[in-house]
Write an enzyme that holds these catalytic residues in place. Structure first.
Site, PDB file in Angstrom:
ATOM      1  N   ASN A   1      27.514 -39.080 -24.923  1.00 30.61           N
ATOM      2  CA  ASN A   1      28.708 -39.026 -25.763  1.00 30.61           C
ATOM      3  C   ASN A   1      29.322 -37.636 -25.842  1.00 30.61           C
ATOM      4  OD1 ASN A   1      29.326 -41.638 -26.530  1.00 30.61           O
ATOM      5  ND2 ASN A   1      27.936 -41.623 -28.291  1.00 30.61           N
TER       6      ASN A   1
ATOM      7  N   CYS B   1      20.270 -46.148 -28.543  1.00 29.18           N
ATOM      8  CA  CYS B   1      21.160 -46.112 -27.367  1.00 29.18           C
ATOM      9  C   CYS B   1      21.213 -44.733 -26.748  1.00 29.18           C
ATOM     10  CB  CYS B   1      22.568 -46.572 -27.740  1.00 29.18           C
ATOM     11  SG  CYS B   1      23.549 -45.333 -28.609  1.00 29.18           S
ATOM     12  N   PHE B   2      20.579 -43.734 -27.388  1.00 33.00           N
ATOM     13  CA  PHE B   2      20.447 -42.386 -26.842  1.00 33.00           C
ATOM     14  C   PHE B   2      21.796 -41.719 -26.591  1.00 33.00           C
ATOM     15  CE2 PHE B   2      17.307 -45.218 -24.521  1.00 33.00           C
ATOM     16  CZ  PHE B   2      16.434 -45.266 -25.598  1.00 33.00           C
ATOM     17  N   CYS B   3      22.791 -42.042 -27.440  1.00 39.95           N
ATOM     18  CA  CYS B   3      24.138 -41.444 -27.329  1.00 39.95           C
ATOM     19  C   CYS B   3      24.770 -41.724 -25.968  1.00 39.95           C
ATOM     20  CB  CYS B   3      24.088 -39.944 -27.585  1.00 39.95           C
ATOM     21  SG  CYS B   3      23.559 -39.500 -29.246  1.00 39.95           S
ATOM     22  N   ASN B   4      24.420 -42.847 -25.353  1.00 37.72           N
ATOM     23  CA  ASN B   4      24.985 -43.206 -24.049  1.00 37.72           C
ATOM     24  C   ASN B   4      25.432 -44.665 -24.099  1.00 37.72           C
ATOM     25  OD1 ASN B   4      25.513 -43.795 -21.321  1.00 37.72           O
ATOM     26  ND2 ASN B   4      23.959 -42.361 -20.606  1.00 37.72           N
TER      27      ASN B   4
END
Length: 491
Positions: free
Chosen positions: A153, A407-410
């Site tokens: 992100n 979601c691991f900023c993805n």
């Protein structure tokens, strides 16, 4: 005084009998692991705090771990001399400036980046480096921003700067179930000549896919600059900027060697930096400014992009951190990480419930070709349903296991893993939803993301085996409950 690896007595010897017995089949499958025996000795000394606490740490994509030698070097330096704000010529200021510039050169040397071609700009983290590029890049109606669907992100956010100035933004979707992007799709996205910016990760922080560095030259041939997000790549892979020449490279140093936090870099080609136009100025990044005339002149070189007082007590720690990693050898670290990643992938894929149903679903490549040490997966119950990632997070935390969930900023990688389409989102966005859990229900998702296990410098095969034993003991032939789980925070 910086303490480097070769100066540590005894650390270069074989781990010998101190090494735990390897699991059956591991040595024959990964014979190169034994050449990394030095890391077992370091685990027992410099990273002994892991075993002292019984801690299984598998979140190296989230953050690396510091060696005791790094912390000692910091304490020795701070305790041995006076350091002050570098924006002066007094002795304390000069001492800080000297070490900051040494650290800057050490960063460039680590990436084999010629100082006359590349600059190392200190930022709070890789996110700060991405923002610096986004806010200053000369986007306009005649420029384009091309991004891969697989992006953190902090890179996705650059699109907001581009859109606000009328630039065309295009995402290149995944082209395979392994969450890879096809070369032809990138070539097609770049077919309309620049100027513009291509932004993509050298390694996915979700799936571990390593996207081709050859795209850099392809983009340059079409008139595009390239932002190569290297945050997940450089902790266990060599990036040689004398061979590949991206224009902007964001890095977070805590991901490489754990300490210090709060220090990142934008490593940038000086030619590309000259095209950036910053929307503001601050103390430290301005040469002269007038209130009455409403005029200013930016500072020269790297200082133009370093706002305020840089973290002068922490930046010098980069030199000792890089010395530590280079003393071990990035290729040795890479060997260890890929052996463990391959073993983890194979063992996860082989896990079965009593009815023969798989216990895990892996997202991304099932093997080690073209990937790094980041493994995304979900656990499955005997009926094939995804185990709520929050339940796994709660159970692993109670067992002293550190891995990442969500979601691991993805979001693009999650959408690819769960095959979400734009039409799915349109339907969901029409509903009166306010929370993450409501979005998940409307989208029909089994989870908000995945589990992520990642190996690193101090990992051992025993960490992998203990984690897998926990998974089998906790989830084989069981349907975990979800009572008492906290609401999801977001993505």
């Amino acid at each position: 005084m910086t303490t480097t690896l070769p100066e540590q007595p005894g650390l270069l010897s074989s781990a010998g009998d101190d090494r735990l017995a390897e699991p059956p089949g591991f040595s024959s499958a990964y014979p190169g692991y034994r050449s990394t025996a030095l890391l077992d000795r370091l685990r027992a000394t410099e990273y002994s705090y892991l075993d002292a606490a019984g801690h299984i740490y598998l979140d190296y994509t989230g953050a690396g771990l510091p060696a005791r030698a790094q912390i000692s070097a910091h304490a020795e330096r701070i305790g041995g001399r006076c350091f002050g704000n570098p924006h002066s010529e007094n002795p304390a200021s000069a001492a800080s400036t000297e070490l900051i510039e040494r650290a800057r050169l050490a960063v460039l040397a680590h990436f084999n980046a010629p100082p006359e071609e590349y600059a190392a700009i200190f930022t709070p983290n890789a996110t700060g480096a991405c923002r610096l590029v986004g806010e200053a890049y000369p986007f306009g109606p005649r420029t384009r921003l091309v991004l891969t669907q697989d992006n953190h992100n902090s890179v996705n956010g650059i699109r907001e700067f581009a859109r606000s100035r009328g630039a065309i933004t295009r995402y290149v979707p995944f082209g395979s179930p392994e969450l890879r992007v096809d070369d032809d799709a990138i070539r097609q996205a770049l077919a309309r000549p620049g100027p513009g910016l291509l932004a993509y990760p050298a390694q996915s922080n979700f799936s571990g896919v390593q996207h081709p560095l050859s795209w850099i030259q392809m983009a340059h041939e079409h008139g595009y600059d390239v932002l190569l997000d290297a945050a997940a790549y450089v902790p266990s892979n060599r990036l040689d900027l004398s061979v590949v020449k991206p224009d902007f490279v964001p890095v977070s140093w805590y991901k490489v060697f754990g300490y210090p936090t709060g220090i990142g870099c934008l490593i940038a080609r000086r030619e590309a930096l000259a095209r950036l136009r910053r929307p503001w100025f601050a103390g430290g990044s301005v040469y002269m400014a007038s209130v009455r005339a409403g005029w200013h002149t930016p500072a020269a070189d790297e200082a133009r992009f370093e706002d305020g007082t840089v973290s002068f007590l922490q930046i010098p720690d980069l030199e000792s951190g890089l010395s530590w990693v280079n003393g071990i050898g990035i290729d040795l670290i890479h060997q260890r990480v890929m052996c463990l990643t391959g073993w983890l992938l194979g063992r996860l894929a082989a896990l079965r419930h009593g009815n023969g149903a798989p216990m895990a679903r892996i997202y991304g490549p099932a093997g080690t070709r073209g990937r790094g040490g980041t493994v995304a997966f979900n656990l499955l119950d005997p009926g094939g349903h995804v185990v709520d990632e929050r339940a796994v997070a709660r159970a692993t935390a109670a067992a002293g296991i550190s891995l990442r969930t969500g979601c691991f900023c993805n979001p693009g990688a999650v959408e690819g893993a769960f095959q979400l389409t734009e039409a799915d989102w349109r339907r969901a966005l029409r509903g009166p939803v306010r929370t993450m859990d409501q979005y998940i229900d409307l989208l029909g998702l089994p989870s908000s993301g995945a589990l992520r296990a990642s190996a690193g410098l101090a990992s051992t095969v025993d960490d992998i085996e203990r984690f897998l034993a926990f998974v089998e003991m906790t989830y084989r032939d069981r349907v975990p409950g979800t009572d008492g789980l906290a609401p999801r925070r977001g993505c």
